[in-house]
Design an enzyme around this catalytic site. Structure first.
Site, PDB file in Angstrom:
ATOM      1  N   HIS A 194      38.013  12.201 -16.999  1.00  0.00           N
ATOM      2  CA  HIS A 194      38.124  13.597 -16.927  1.00  0.00           C
ATOM      3  C   HIS A 194      36.868  14.130 -17.649  1.00  0.00           C
ATOM      4  O   HIS A 194      36.464  13.721 -18.687  1.00  0.00           O
ATOM      5  CB  HIS A 194      39.439  13.944 -17.617  1.00  0.00           C
ATOM      6  CG  HIS A 194      39.919  15.541 -17.217  1.00  0.00           C
ATOM      7  ND1 HIS A 194      39.193  16.547 -18.001  1.00  0.00           N
ATOM      8  CD2 HIS A 194      40.534  16.001 -16.252  1.00  0.00           C
ATOM      9  CE1 HIS A 194      39.610  17.732 -17.367  1.00  0.00           C
ATOM     10  NE2 HIS A 194      40.535  17.461 -16.447  1.00  0.00           N
TER      11      HIS A 194
ATOM     12  N   GLU B 124      36.175  17.127  -9.347  1.00  0.00           N
ATOM     13  CA  GLU B 124      36.337  18.389 -10.120  1.00  0.00           C
ATOM     14  C   GLU B 124      35.259  19.082 -10.653  1.00  0.00           C
ATOM     15  O   GLU B 124      34.528  18.353 -11.464  1.00  0.00           O
ATOM     16  CB  GLU B 124      37.272  17.650 -11.393  1.00  0.00           C
ATOM     17  CG  GLU B 124      38.499  17.323 -10.868  1.00  0.00           C
ATOM     18  CD  GLU B 124      39.698  17.251 -11.994  1.00  0.00           C
ATOM     19  OE1 GLU B 124      40.785  17.902 -11.891  1.00  0.00           O
ATOM     20  OE2 GLU B 124      39.478  17.089 -13.071  1.00  0.00           O
TER      21      GLU B 124
ATOM     22  N   ASN C 266      48.126  17.489 -14.499  1.00  0.00           N
ATOM     23  CA  ASN C 266      47.468  16.878 -15.877  1.00  0.00           C
ATOM     24  C   ASN C 266      47.653  18.012 -17.014  1.00  0.00           C
ATOM     25  O   ASN C 266      47.158  19.056 -16.863  1.00  0.00           O
ATOM     26  CB  ASN C 266      45.918  16.894 -15.574  1.00  0.00           C
ATOM     27  CG  ASN C 266      45.100  16.708 -16.876  1.00  0.00           C
ATOM     28  OD1 ASN C 266      45.881  16.063 -17.921  1.00  0.00           O
ATOM     29  ND2 ASN C 266      43.733  16.705 -16.832  1.00  0.00           N
ATOM     30  N   TRP C 267      48.874  17.382 -17.796  1.00  0.00           N
ATOM     31  CA  TRP C 267      49.294  18.306 -18.824  1.00  0.00           C
ATOM     32  C   TRP C 267      48.252  18.643 -20.040  1.00  0.00           C
ATOM     33  O   TRP C 267      48.666  19.180 -20.991  1.00  0.00           O
ATOM     34  CB  TRP C 267      50.713  18.080 -19.052  1.00  0.00           C
ATOM     35  CG  TRP C 267      51.695  18.168 -17.951  1.00  0.00           C
ATOM     36  CD1 TRP C 267      51.347  18.638 -16.720  1.00  0.00           C
ATOM     37  CD2 TRP C 267      52.885  17.882 -17.918  1.00  0.00           C
ATOM     38  NE1 TRP C 267      52.478  18.493 -16.027  1.00  0.00           N
ATOM     39  CE2 TRP C 267      53.616  18.233 -16.664  1.00  0.00           C
ATOM     40  CE3 TRP C 267      53.990  17.323 -18.938  1.00  0.00           C
ATOM     41  CZ2 TRP C 267      54.857  17.727 -16.548  1.00  0.00           C
ATOM     42  CZ3 TRP C 267      55.331  16.990 -18.714  1.00  0.00           C
ATOM     43  CH2 TRP C 267      55.945  17.377 -17.327  1.00  0.00           C
ATOM     44  N   LYS C 268      47.368  17.601 -20.101  1.00  0.00           N
ATOM     45  CA  LYS C 268      46.378  17.748 -21.209  1.00  0.00           C
ATOM     46  C   LYS C 268      47.110  17.852 -22.455  1.00  0.00           C
ATOM     47  O   LYS C 268      48.105  17.043 -22.532  1.00  0.00           O
ATOM     48  CB  LYS C 268      45.604  18.929 -21.077  1.00  0.00           C
ATOM     49  CG  LYS C 268      44.879  19.052 -19.783  1.00  0.00           C
ATOM     50  CD  LYS C 268      43.756  20.213 -19.788  1.00  0.00           C
ATOM     51  CE  LYS C 268      43.445  20.400 -18.359  1.00  0.00           C
ATOM     52  NZ  LYS C 268      42.239  21.043 -18.081  1.00  0.00           N
TER      53      LYS C 268
ATOM     54  N   GLY D 225      39.707  25.147 -15.531  1.00  0.00           N
ATOM     55  CA  GLY D 225      40.242  26.154 -16.579  1.00  0.00           C
ATOM     56  C   GLY D 225      39.559  27.352 -16.560  1.00  0.00           C
ATOM     57  O   GLY D 225      39.733  28.171 -17.499  1.00  0.00           O
TER      58      GLY D 225
ATOM     59  N   GLU E  11      36.783  16.630 -19.533  1.00  0.00           N
ATOM     60  CA  GLU E  11      37.043  16.929 -20.790  1.00  0.00           C
ATOM     61  C   GLU E  11      36.824  15.628 -21.970  1.00  0.00           C
ATOM     62  O   GLU E  11      36.121  15.604 -23.000  1.00  0.00           O
ATOM     63  CB  GLU E  11      38.394  17.562 -21.091  1.00  0.00           C
ATOM     64  CG  GLU E  11      38.589  19.032 -20.640  1.00  0.00           C
ATOM     65  CD  GLU E  11      39.742  19.656 -20.158  1.00  0.00           C
ATOM     66  OE1 GLU E  11      40.654  18.537 -20.681  1.00  0.00           O
ATOM     67  OE2 GLU E  11      39.819  20.341 -19.677  1.00  0.00           O
TER      68      GLU E  11
ATOM     69  N   GLY F 187      45.636  21.368 -13.638  1.00  0.00           N
ATOM     70  CA  GLY F 187      45.945  21.430 -14.791  1.00  0.00           C
ATOM     71  C   GLY F 187      46.636  22.594 -15.366  1.00  0.00           C
ATOM     72  O   GLY F 187      47.956  22.638 -15.106  1.00  0.00           O
ATOM     73  N   GLY F 188      46.078  23.860 -15.540  1.00  0.00           N
ATOM     74  CA  GLY F 188      46.802  24.724 -16.230  1.00  0.00           C
ATOM     75  C   GLY F 188      47.948  25.224 -15.239  1.00  0.00           C
ATOM     76  O   GLY F 188      49.082  25.427 -15.823  1.00  0.00           O
TER      77      GLY F 188
ATOM     78  N   SER G 285      40.985  24.938 -11.180  1.00  0.00           N
ATOM     79  CA  SER G 285      41.703  26.065 -10.797  1.00  0.00           C
ATOM     80  C   SER G 285      42.819  26.113  -9.791  1.00  0.00           C
ATOM     81  O   SER G 285      42.546  27.181  -9.063  1.00  0.00           O
ATOM     82  CB  SER G 285      40.715  27.131 -11.429  1.00  0.00           C
ATOM     83  OG  SER G 285      40.189  27.458 -12.414  1.00  0.00           O
TER      84      SER G 285
HETATM   85  C1  PEP Z   1      41.857  19.610 -15.031  1.00  0.00           C
HETATM   86  O1  PEP Z   1      42.298  19.581 -15.977  1.00  0.00           O
HETATM   87  O2  PEP Z   1      41.861  18.598 -13.992  1.00  0.00           O
HETATM   88  C2  PEP Z   1      42.117  20.800 -14.093  1.00  0.00           C
HETATM   89  C3  PEP Z   1      41.698  20.899 -12.789  1.00  0.00           C
HETATM   90  O3  PEP Z   1      42.443  21.906 -14.796  1.00  0.00           O
HETATM   91  P1  PEP Z   1      42.686  23.439 -14.243  1.00  0.00           P
HETATM   92  O4  PEP Z   1      43.443  23.109 -12.875  1.00  0.00           O
HETATM   93  O5  PEP Z   1      43.426  24.130 -15.328  1.00  0.00           O
HETATM   94  O6  PEP Z   1      41.401  24.097 -13.759  1.00  0.00           O
END
Ligand code: PEP
Length: 251
Positions: free
Chosen positions: A95, A167, A9-11, A173, A97, A234-235, A213
């Site tokens: 999600h 999640e 997920n590149w956001k 994040g 966010e 994500g990251g 994470s």
């Molecule tokens: C996400 O945004 O779905 C996520 C899991 O982010 P991160 O891996 O950065 O925690």
């Protein structure tokens, strides 16, 4: 045996050009992976360029959001019809966010998930508790609420196609990953809910990703848990090297 699925997920990161550079590297370095589903979810503005690079490869395309109507006076929104035409096979729905900053509720998540399914695409439905909810021992209550209301009206046949992403919001994040035991406990609870809502067979088909994470150094121990069927990343999906290692480490 459920096939693992790793989605990036590149956001709101990567211009179209940057997205093409990253996915070209992924295409090259992941070309021999056959036993894991690999998905990238770039921003809307990069979808048309990314799809050209991944055509005919083992990498599939996903979007980060959708609206539930097909077309109409909904300024700023994008529909499943549009995303399907561009080549998206998956759409992330709900999600945290989006729940936190854009007012998504279980009701809108449900409408979106149903719209995605009606277009024969796969929704990745995100659920998970916030830190204060975990601290107040409300994790299972929140998961039950997200599952029961998010999946309302989705039939057993449709449910077999969905992906749930567990999640925990406190792990997104933050660099703070759920332990494999915490993740397994939540995933097993979710599978139990799916069994109650549908039946055993359906609950055993549905894939449940973990997100929060995920990194190259924790993917293997997370994926070794029996109810973890992949990861939403994500990251660590924004860098070629770390996403490649995560996909490789998920097998
Ligand atoms: C996400 O945004 O779905 C996520 C899991 O982010 P991160 O891996 O950065 O925690």
């Amino acid at each position: 045996m459920r096939r693992k699925i790793i989605a990036g997920n590149w956001k709101m990161n990567k211009t179209a050009k940057e997205a093409v550079d990253l996915v070209a590297g992924l295409k090259n370095q992941l070309k021999n992976i056959q036993d894991v589903d690999i998905v990238v979810c770039p921003p809307f503005t990069a979808l048309t360029e990314v799809v050209k690079v991944i055509q005919g490869t083992n990498i599939q395309l996903g979007a980060q959001n959708t609206y539930w109507e097909d077309a109409g006076a909904f300024t700023g929104e994008v529909s499943c019809v549009m995303l399907k035409e561009l080549g998206c096979a998956y759409i992330i729905v709900g999600h945290s966010e989006r729940r936190q900053y854009f007012g998504e509720t279980n009701e809108t998540v449900n409408k979106k998930a149903k719209a995605v399914l009606s277009h024969k695409l796969t929704p990745i439905i995100c659920i998970g508790e916030r830190l204060e909810e975990r601290e107040q021992n409300k994790t299972f209550e929140v998961l039950k609420d997200h599952i029961e209301n998010g999946l309302k009206g989705i039939t057993g046949e449709e449910a077999k196609k969905i992906i749930i992403a567990y999640e925990p919001v406190w792990a997104i994040g933050t660099g703070k990953t759920a332990t494999p035991q915490q993740a397994q406990e939540a995933h097993s609870f979710i599978r139990g809910l799916l069994k109650e809502l549908y039946d055993k067979e359906t609950s055993e088909v549905i894939r449940i990703q973990y997100g929060g994470s995920v990194k190259p150094d924790n993917i293997s121990e997370l994926m070794a848990q029996p109810d973890l069927d992949g990861a939403l990343v994500g990251g660590a999906s924004l860098k070629l090297d770390s996403f490649v290692k995560i996909v490789e480490g998920s097998k």
